[in-house]
Scaffold this motif. Structure first.
Motif, PDB file in Angstrom:
ATOM      1  N   ASP A  73       0.565  -0.600  -0.301  1.00 54.03           N
ATOM      2  CA  ASP A  73       0.205   0.346   0.107  1.00 54.03           C
ATOM      3  C   ASP A  73       0.524   1.584  -0.297  1.00 54.03           C
ATOM      4  OD1 ASP A  73      -2.018  -1.634  -0.034  1.00 54.03           O
ATOM      5  OD2 ASP A  73      -2.329  -1.546   2.163  1.00 54.03           O
ATOM      6  N   VAL A  74       2.037   1.343   0.405  1.00 52.24           N
ATOM      7  CA  VAL A  74       3.396   1.823   0.410  1.00 52.24           C
ATOM      8  C   VAL A  74       4.512   1.923  -0.060  1.00 52.24           C
ATOM      9  CG1 VAL A  74       4.203   3.767   1.701  1.00 52.24           C
ATOM     10  CG2 VAL A  74       1.941   3.287   3.088  1.00 52.24           C
ATOM     11  N   PHE A  75       4.764   1.404  -0.545  1.00 51.06           N
ATOM     12  CA  PHE A  75       5.938   1.195  -1.194  1.00 51.06           C
ATOM     13  C   PHE A  75       5.951   0.754  -2.556  1.00 51.06           C
ATOM     14  CE2 PHE A  75       7.603   1.944   2.905  1.00 51.06           C
ATOM     15  CZ  PHE A  75       7.656   3.136   2.690  1.00 51.06           C
ATOM     16  N   GLY A  76       4.310  -0.247  -2.864  1.00 52.67           N
ATOM     17  CA  GLY A  76       4.471  -0.573  -4.119  1.00 52.67           C
ATOM     18  C   GLY A  76       5.083  -2.180  -4.548  1.00 52.67           C
ATOM     19  N   ILE A  77       5.006  -2.915  -3.357  1.00 52.91           N
ATOM     20  CA  ILE A  77       5.529  -4.225  -3.899  1.00 52.91           C
ATOM     21  C   ILE A  77       5.294  -4.775  -2.868  1.00 52.91           C
ATOM     22  CG2 ILE A  77       8.607  -3.258  -3.821  1.00 52.91           C
ATOM     23  CD1 ILE A  77       8.023  -4.557  -1.488  1.00 52.91           C
ATOM     24  N   VAL A  78       4.890  -6.660  -3.364  1.00 49.11           N
ATOM     25  CA  VAL A  78       4.240  -7.507  -2.822  1.00 49.11           C
ATOM     26  C   VAL A  78       5.592  -8.694  -2.525  1.00 49.11           C
ATOM     27  CG1 VAL A  78       3.069  -9.685  -2.727  1.00 49.11           C
ATOM     28  CG2 VAL A  78       1.817  -7.476  -4.064  1.00 49.11           C
ATOM     29  N   PRO A  79       6.093  -8.682  -1.466  1.00 45.65           N
ATOM     30  CA  PRO A  79       7.088  -9.700  -1.218  1.00 45.65           C
ATOM     31  C   PRO A  79       6.647 -11.446  -1.297  1.00 45.65           C
ATOM     32  CG  PRO A  79       6.435  -8.385   0.850  1.00 45.65           C
ATOM     33  CD  PRO A  79       5.108  -8.327   0.014  1.00 45.65           C
ATOM     34  N   ASP A  80       7.944 -11.922  -0.725  1.00 45.52           N
ATOM     35  CA  ASP A  80       7.766 -13.912  -0.979  1.00 45.52           C
ATOM     36  C   ASP A  80       7.337 -13.862   0.715  1.00 45.52           C
ATOM     37  OD1 ASP A  80       8.868 -14.646  -3.592  1.00 45.52           O
ATOM     38  OD2 ASP A  80      10.371 -13.307  -2.574  1.00 45.52           O
ATOM     39  N   MET A  81       7.947 -13.137   2.080  1.00 40.20           N
ATOM     40  CA  MET A  81       7.024 -13.231   2.927  1.00 40.20           C
ATOM     41  C   MET A  81       6.669 -11.611   3.985  1.00 40.20           C
ATOM     42  SD  MET A  81       9.263 -16.418   4.497  1.00 40.20           S
ATOM     43  CE  MET A  81      10.735 -16.006   3.330  1.00 40.20           C
ATOM     44  N   ILE A  82       6.313 -11.678   4.617  1.00 35.45           N
ATOM     45  CA  ILE A  82       6.182 -10.600   6.048  1.00 35.45           C
ATOM     46  C   ILE A  82       6.019 -10.921   6.723  1.00 35.45           C
ATOM     47  CG2 ILE A  82       4.709  -8.676   6.683  1.00 35.45           C
ATOM     48  CD1 ILE A  82       3.415  -8.032   3.335  1.00 35.45           C
ATOM     49  N   THR A  83       7.285 -10.282   8.264  1.00 31.98           N
ATOM     50  CA  THR A  83       7.312 -10.966   9.746  1.00 31.98           C
ATOM     51  C   THR A  83       6.108  -9.521  10.082  1.00 31.98           C
ATOM     52  OG1 THR A  83       9.234  -9.690   9.392  1.00 31.98           O
ATOM     53  CG2 THR A  83       9.179 -11.907   9.271  1.00 31.98           C
ATOM     54  N   CYS A  84       5.751  -9.356  11.196  1.00 30.24           N
ATOM     55  CA  CYS A  84       4.862  -8.760  11.807  1.00 30.24           C
ATOM     56  C   CYS A  84       4.585  -9.261  13.375  1.00 30.24           C
ATOM     57  CB  CYS A  84       3.388  -8.720  10.934  1.00 30.24           C
ATOM     58  SG  CYS A  84       2.405 -10.176  11.386  1.00 30.24           S
ATOM     59  N   ALA A  85       4.753  -8.446  13.715  1.00 28.28           N
ATOM     60  CA  ALA A  85       4.503  -8.505  15.691  1.00 28.28           C
ATOM     61  C   ALA A  85       3.461  -6.913  16.372  1.00 28.28           C
ATOM     62  CB  ALA A  85       5.850  -9.276  16.120  1.00 28.28           C
ATOM     63  N   LYS A  86       5.067  -6.962  17.117  1.00 33.33           N
ATOM     64  CA  LYS A  86       4.280  -5.290  18.207  1.00 33.33           C
ATOM     65  C   LYS A  86       2.830  -5.543  17.580  1.00 33.33           C
ATOM     66  CE  LYS A  86       9.483  -3.786  17.420  1.00 33.33           C
ATOM     67  NZ  LYS A  86       9.483  -4.115  18.892  1.00 33.33           N
ATOM     68  N   GLY A  87       2.513  -4.187  16.820  1.00 29.87           N
ATOM     69  CA  GLY A  87       1.091  -3.638  16.585  1.00 29.87           C
ATOM     70  C   GLY A  87      -0.143  -4.549  16.489  1.00 29.87           C
ATOM     71  N   LEU A  88       0.768  -5.865  16.275  1.00 30.44           N
ATOM     72  CA  LEU A  88      -0.462  -6.762  16.164  1.00 30.44           C
ATOM     73  C   LEU A  88      -1.282  -7.069  17.193  1.00 30.44           C
ATOM     74  CD1 LEU A  88      -1.349  -9.824  14.750  1.00 30.44           C
ATOM     75  CD2 LEU A  88       0.574 -10.584  15.376  1.00 30.44           C
ATOM     76  N   THR A  89      -1.045  -7.075  18.580  1.00 30.61           N
ATOM     77  CA  THR A  89      -1.613  -7.023  19.659  1.00 30.61           C
ATOM     78  C   THR A  89      -1.330  -5.507  20.104  1.00 30.61           C
ATOM     79  OG1 THR A  89       0.220  -8.019  21.294  1.00 30.61           O
ATOM     80  CG2 THR A  89      -1.096  -9.648  19.664  1.00 30.61           C
TER      81      THR A  89
ATOM     82  N   ASP B 261       1.589 -17.397  -1.577  1.00 33.03           N
ATOM     83  CA  ASP B 261       0.866 -18.752  -1.407  1.00 33.03           C
ATOM     84  C   ASP B 261       2.704 -19.194  -2.854  1.00 33.03           C
ATOM     85  OD1 ASP B 261      -0.902 -18.506  -0.717  1.00 33.03           O
ATOM     86  OD2 ASP B 261      -2.045 -17.899  -2.334  1.00 33.03           O
ATOM     87  N   ARG B 262       2.772 -19.213  -3.590  1.00 33.03           N
ATOM     88  CA  ARG B 262       3.871 -19.641  -4.605  1.00 33.03           C
ATOM     89  C   ARG B 262       5.223 -20.018  -3.384  1.00 33.03           C
ATOM     90  NH1 ARG B 262       8.948 -16.498  -5.818  1.00 33.03           N
ATOM     91  NH2 ARG B 262      10.524 -17.677  -7.583  1.00 33.03           N
ATOM     92  N   VAL B 263       5.408 -19.661  -2.410  1.00 35.32           N
ATOM     93  CA  VAL B 263       6.553 -20.040  -1.621  1.00 35.32           C
ATOM     94  C   VAL B 263       6.465 -21.227  -1.158  1.00 35.32           C
ATOM     95  CG1 VAL B 263       8.381 -20.424   0.523  1.00 35.32           C
ATOM     96  CG2 VAL B 263       7.509 -18.244  -1.046  1.00 35.32           C
ATOM     97  N   MET B 264       5.145 -21.485  -0.650  1.00 39.35           N
ATOM     98  CA  MET B 264       4.512 -23.111   0.024  1.00 39.35           C
ATOM     99  C   MET B 264       4.591 -23.541  -0.771  1.00 39.35           C
ATOM    100  SD  MET B 264       4.135 -21.688   3.288  1.00 39.35           S
ATOM    101  CE  MET B 264       3.223 -23.928   4.120  1.00 39.35           C
ATOM    102  N   GLU B 265       3.710 -23.368  -2.075  1.00 41.36           N
ATOM    103  CA  GLU B 265       3.836 -24.287  -3.334  1.00 41.36           C
ATOM    104  C   GLU B 265       4.924 -24.831  -3.421  1.00 41.36           C
ATOM    105  OE1 GLU B 265       1.756 -22.594  -6.202  1.00 41.36           O
ATOM    106  OE2 GLU B 265      -0.130 -22.371  -5.342  1.00 41.36           O
ATOM    107  N   ARG B 266       5.792 -24.060  -3.836  1.00 37.19           N
ATOM    108  CA  ARG B 266       7.462 -25.113  -4.001  1.00 37.19           C
ATOM    109  C   ARG B 266       7.661 -25.415  -2.662  1.00 37.19           C
ATOM    110  NH1 ARG B 266      11.120 -20.498  -6.002  1.00 37.19           N
ATOM    111  NH2 ARG B 266      12.896 -21.844  -6.530  1.00 37.19           N
ATOM    112  N   MET B 267       7.960 -24.773  -1.668  1.00 36.59           N
ATOM    113  CA  MET B 267       8.125 -25.985  -0.902  1.00 36.59           C
ATOM    114  C   MET B 267       7.274 -27.184   0.038  1.00 36.59           C
ATOM    115  SD  MET B 267       8.562 -24.011   2.818  1.00 36.59           S
ATOM    116  CE  MET B 267       6.985 -23.382   3.069  1.00 36.59           C
ATOM    117  N   THR B 268       6.358 -27.850  -0.626  1.00 41.56           N
ATOM    118  CA  THR B 268       5.502 -28.495  -0.544  1.00 41.56           C
ATOM    119  C   THR B 268       5.831 -29.430  -2.077  1.00 41.56           C
ATOM    120  OG1 THR B 268       3.724 -27.625  -0.052  1.00 41.56           O
ATOM    121  CG2 THR B 268       3.141 -30.220  -0.512  1.00 41.56           C
TER     122      THR B 268
END
Length: 460
Positions: A281-297, A310-317
């Protein structure tokens, strides 16, 4: 507040203060002064304010640790937590699931950029980053690429305190006496536009920083690089905002070389920039993974998450649907923490806090930029409800003790007037609760302006 011992704040050494001084090892503790002084003690909090044992009321400029989005004293958060404790305080994520965990996974996936729809819950930001890196390791082992494991990270980036997360952290002054896995990581030079050579435009600086990544991949070899990890804004490094277009261009390079892009949104996710996640929404990218915490709770309980595409999960499986993914924690998807996160998101949606952040951001940023006129301020920068004042000292030539003195003096001057900021060497940073009002923003920056004026007399 979080890393400086402040002697003499309480008139009497209470039993609790003595117990803290004698037995409690705080994060980032200065061991030379440990047990020689005492921190001021917070007794309660409400809204955007902290109250200490001496009866002072202080604006919480850092929102705890970039975390308390909805502010303090939310009774409905306490009620949701208590209700979950009484109905089911814990369940093993290895053998069962719970309603809060399932509902939160679905909710987080719906808020994240598509197609990131798989959520693994962790204990916090550090373990979320560990999970992302281990996911990359797992993927490349599954694909028969055991050498494709190196992580490219950035100087000034912060990713956590566990062994893997600390190894890819680029804050050099945090790496004095611990060991790190140096074979795992390659650091790119500082991306801060403030440090660019005189006469260089920001667009030219962006070209140079993108070239840093291209050179690193060429030198190391794309067959050895598994991931690029990057905060959208390098928050603990001093609210460093990379030049416009940097994120998009570095993502394109990663895609070209099949390097996973990990966006560390432990600080920027859940409203800090006025969006649930900043990556798209701010930087215009869709990464392969996002890490989050802090503001989540909103910091009410510990919880982190690694969101996987989904692409990473499919390739891992692959073709083996019985493959085991042996990663997790005793407190993964803790039902009480998940219940707190669900209530936190509900409050943010009901009160339209993301809209509120976008409405008050111009006032916040205008007041911030105005402080850059001071002769002791080299740079005043920020985005959303993130801000940093960097003192006008040259990190290469000015002794570290002098740089720290400027940050500490700003911290002390603010605190004396009723504002907590976070000193980072010659900088002070702030990221108040998202509920902050226009009047409270003005009060916060009035204090900052007075504090800067006071400190000017010591450095001019």
């Amino acid at each position: 507040m979080d890393d400086i011992v402040k002697p003499g704040h309480n008139a009497a050494l209470t039993h609790t203060a003595k117990a803290d001084r004698d037995h409690h090892l705080h994060p980032w503790e200065h061991l030379g002064s440990w047990k020689k002084g005492e921190r001021f003690m917070i007794t309660h909090a409400d809204g955007i304010y902290l109250h200490d044992a001496d009866g002072r009321k202080l604006i919480d400029g850092p929102a705890g640790m970039w975390a308390v989005q909805i502010g303090y004293g939310r009774k409905e958060m306490a009620d949701a937590i208590a209700e979950q404790v009484m109905s089911l305080p814990y369940a093993s994520p290895w053998t069962v699931t719970t309603s809060p965990a399932a509902e939160l996974a679905e909710k987080v996936a719906s808020l994240a950029p598509a197609p990131l729809s798989t959520v693994m819950f962790t204990t916090g930001g550090s373990t979320a980053v560990d999970t992302a890196i281990r996911t990359m390791h797992f993927l490349n082992n599954r694909l028969g690429r055991p050498e494709k494991k190196k992580v490219i990270a950035r100087e000034k980036g912060y990713h956590g305190s566990t062994y893997l997360a600390a190894s890819v952290t680029g804050k050099e002054r945090d790496k004095s006496w611990f060991d790190f896995e140096d074979r795992l990581v390659h650091f790119l030079p500082d991306v801060n536009p403030y440090t660019r050579p005189e006469g260089m435009t920001e667009a030219q600086w962006c070209d140079e920083k993108v070239a840093d990544l291209e050179r690193a991949i060429a030198e190391i070899g794309p067959d050895r690089i598994g991931a690029f990890i990057a905060e959208p804004i390098l928050c603990s490094g001093g609210v460093i905002i990379p030049p416009e277009g940097y994120h998009r261009r570095t993502l394109e390079i990663c895609r070209k070389h099949d390097v996973l892009y990990i966006s560390d949104e432990v600080v920027t996710a859940f409203g800090r920039l006025g969006h649930w996640f900043a990556s798209e929404d701010v930087f215009g990218i869709v990464p392969d993974m996002i890490t989050c915490a802090k503001g989540l709770t909103s910091g009410y309980l510990p919880l982190g998450a690694c969101i996987i595409s989904d692409r990473v999960m499919e390739r891992m499986t692959g073709d083996d649907h019985d493959v085991l993914f042996p990663n997790g924690y005793t407190y993964s998807a803790h039902p009480v923490s998940c219940a707190a996160a669900l209530k936190n998101i509900e409050i943010m949606e009901r009160e339209r806090l993301l809209d509120h952040v976008r409405v008050v951001t111009p006032r916040f940023q205008d007041r911030l930029i105005a402080l850059g006129k001071s002769p002791i301020i080299g740079d005043a920068r920020g985005m959303g409800l993130l801000g940093c004042l960097e003192g006008l000292t040259d990190g290469r030539d000015t002794p570290l003790s002098v740089q720290r003195t400027l940050g500490e003096r700003l911290d002390e001057a603010c605190e004396a007037r009723g504002l907590i900021v976070r000193p980072l060497i010659n900088m002070c940073v702030f990221s108040p609760p998202l509920i902050i009002s226009d009047d409270e923003i003005d009060r916060m920056f009035d204090i900052l302006e007075e504090a800067v004026g006071e400190v000017e007399t010591d450095f001019t």
